[in-house]
Motif scaffolding. Structure first.
Motif, mmCIF file in Angstrom:
data_model
loop_
_atom_site.group_PDB
_atom_site.id
_atom_site.type_symbol
_atom_site.label_atom_id
_atom_site.label_comp_id
_atom_site.label_asym_id
_atom_site.label_seq_id
_atom_site.Cartn_x
_atom_site.Cartn_y
_atom_site.Cartn_z
ATOM 1 N N TYR A 47 12.079 -9.670 -4.142
ATOM 2 C CA TYR A 47 12.194 -9.061 -5.465
ATOM 3 C C TYR A 47 11.672 -7.633 -5.390
ATOM 4 N N SER A 48 12.187 -6.760 -6.250
ATOM 5 C CA SER A 48 11.798 -5.350 -6.235
ATOM 6 C C SER A 48 10.349 -5.127 -6.633
ATOM 7 N N ASN A 49 9.789 -6.038 -7.421
ATOM 8 C CA ASN A 49 8.385 -5.932 -7.809
ATOM 9 C C ASN A 49 7.860 -7.295 -8.261
ATOM 10 N N GLN A 50 6.559 -7.400 -8.445
ATOM 11 C CA GLN A 50 5.937 -8.677 -8.789
ATOM 12 C C GLN A 50 6.362 -9.169 -10.171
ATOM 13 N N CYS A 51 6.645 -8.264 -11.097
ATOM 14 C CA CYS A 51 7.097 -8.676 -12.426
ATOM 15 C C CYS A 51 8.384 -9.494 -12.332
ATOM 16 N N LEU A 52 9.334 -9.033 -11.525
ATOM 17 C CA LEU A 52 10.587 -9.775 -11.355
ATOM 18 C C LEU A 52 10.339 -11.116 -10.657
ATOM 19 N N ALA A 53 9.426 -11.131 -9.696
ATOM 20 C CA ALA A 53 9.080 -12.378 -9.016
ATOM 21 C C ALA A 53 8.433 -13.356 -9.997
ATOM 22 N N ASP A 54 7.551 -12.842 -10.853
ATOM 23 C CA ASP A 54 6.907 -13.694 -11.862
ATOM 24 C C ASP A 54 7.952 -14.342 -12.765
ATOM 25 N N SER A 55 8.951 -13.572 -13.163
ATOM 26 C CA SER A 55 9.965 -14.111 -14.068
ATOM 27 C C SER A 55 10.862 -15.138 -13.378
ATOM 28 N N ALA A 56 10.862 -15.140 -12.044
ATOM 29 C CA ALA A 56 11.614 -16.148 -11.292
ATOM 30 C C ALA A 56 10.773 -17.404 -11.062
ATOM 31 N N GLY A 57 9.525 -17.392 -11.538
ATOM 32 C CA GLY A 57 8.680 -18.573 -11.413
ATOM 33 C C GLY A 57 7.635 -18.493 -10.325
ATOM 34 N N TYR A 58 7.525 -17.357 -9.644
ATOM 35 C CA TYR A 58 6.498 -17.178 -8.625
ATOM 36 C C TYR A 58 5.288 -16.509 -9.247
ATOM 37 N N ASN A 59 4.135 -16.621 -8.588
ATOM 38 C CA ASN A 59 2.974 -15.850 -9.003
ATOM 39 C C ASN A 59 2.481 -15.062 -7.792
ATOM 40 N N SER A 60 1.524 -14.192 -8.002
ATOM 41 C CA SER A 60 1.091 -13.300 -6.929
ATOM 42 C C SER A 60 0.482 -14.055 -5.749
ATOM 43 N N ASN A 61 0.049 -15.286 -5.944
ATOM 44 C CA ASN A 61 -0.485 -16.088 -4.839
ATOM 45 C C ASN A 61 0.620 -16.670 -3.974
ATOM 46 N N GLN A 62 1.873 -16.522 -4.388
ATOM 47 C CA GLN A 62 3.015 -17.046 -3.645
ATOM 48 C C GLN A 62 3.858 -15.933 -3.031
ATOM 49 N N CYS A 63 3.396 -14.689 -3.158
ATOM 50 C CA CYS A 63 4.193 -13.543 -2.716
ATOM 51 C C CYS A 63 3.404 -12.638 -1.780
ATOM 52 N N CYS A 64 4.124 -12.045 -0.848
ATOM 53 C CA CYS A 64 3.556 -11.072 0.093
ATOM 54 C C CYS A 64 4.191 -9.715 -0.171
ATOM 55 N N ASN A 65 3.399 -8.661 -0.038
ATOM 56 C CA ASN A 65 3.947 -7.312 -0.162
ATOM 57 C C ASN A 65 4.882 -7.038 1.003
ATOM 58 N N ALA A 66 6.004 -6.446 0.708
ATOM 59 C CA ALA A 66 6.948 -6.068 1.763
ATOM 60 C C ALA A 66 6.548 -4.713 2.337
ATOM 61 N N VAL A 67 6.998 -4.438 3.548
ATOM 62 C CA VAL A 67 6.771 -3.127 4.157
ATOM 63 C C VAL A 67 7.687 -2.141 3.439
ATOM 64 N N PRO A 68 7.117 -1.074 2.871
ATOM 65 C CA PRO A 68 7.942 -0.111 2.122
ATOM 66 C C PRO A 68 8.982 0.574 3.007
ATOM 67 N N ASP A 69 10.086 0.950 2.391
ATOM 68 C CA ASP A 69 11.108 1.729 3.103
ATOM 69 C C ASP A 69 10.495 3.048 3.573
ATOM 70 N N GLY A 70 10.985 3.537 4.673
ATOM 71 C CA GLY A 70 10.522 4.820 5.178
ATOM 72 C C GLY A 70 9.294 4.739 6.062
ATOM 73 N N ILE A 71 8.763 3.538 6.267
ATOM 74 C CA ILE A 71 7.606 3.350 7.145
ATOM 75 C C ILE A 71 8.131 3.082 8.551
ATOM 76 N N PHE A 72 7.619 3.808 9.507
ATOM 77 C CA PHE A 72 8.062 3.627 10.884
ATOM 78 C C PHE A 72 6.937 3.064 11.723
ATOM 79 N N CYS A 73 7.139 1.847 12.202
ATOM 80 C CA CYS A 73 6.193 1.178 13.087
ATOM 81 C C CYS A 73 6.908 0.866 14.391
ATOM 82 N N THR A 74 6.137 0.655 15.448
ATOM 83 C CA THR A 74 6.742 0.268 16.710
ATOM 84 C C THR A 74 7.358 -1.122 16.563
#
Length: 101
Positions: A47-74
């Motif tokens: 989901y694009s943000n936690q608010c949208l995830a919440d409305s789908a029935g998830y809560n913040s304890n069930q979600c992980c932050n995604a790696v933002p676009d534009g981040i370059f890791c090995t």
């Protein structure tokens, strides 16, 4: 409801294969702070943000932050677990970029 019927007729199991689309029926901001939600080792819904995830029935304890676009890791694969879910990232750089550490 037509979309659900189309998905089922295409062979998808709605519970196992599909994530709830909350973009049109939710009063959330358009902020992009992507999260991935679901049980460890199970189907993950993005989901694009936690608010949208919440409305789908998830809560913040069930979600992980995604790696933002534009981040370059090995591409090193040295998995890092963070949090109580746990959230698993491919390496420390990705975990740091997602704000999980």
């Amino acid at each position: 409801l037509q979309d659900c019927c189309d998905a089922q007729s295409a062979g998808f199991d709605l519970g196992a294969d599909c994530c709830q689309d909350t973009r049109s029926n939710t009063a959330c901001t358009a902020d992009i702070a992507s999260v991935s939600c679901g049980p460890p080792g199970g189907k993950q819904c993005s989901y694009s943000n936690q608010c949208l995830a919440d409305s789908a029935g998830y809560n913040s304890n069930q979600c992980c932050n995604a790696v933002p676009d534009g981040i370059f890791c090995t591409a090193d694969f040295k998995p890092v677990e963070c949090g109580s879910i746990p959230c698993v990232y491919s390496n420390q750089c990705q975990a740091d970029a997602a704000g999980a550490t």
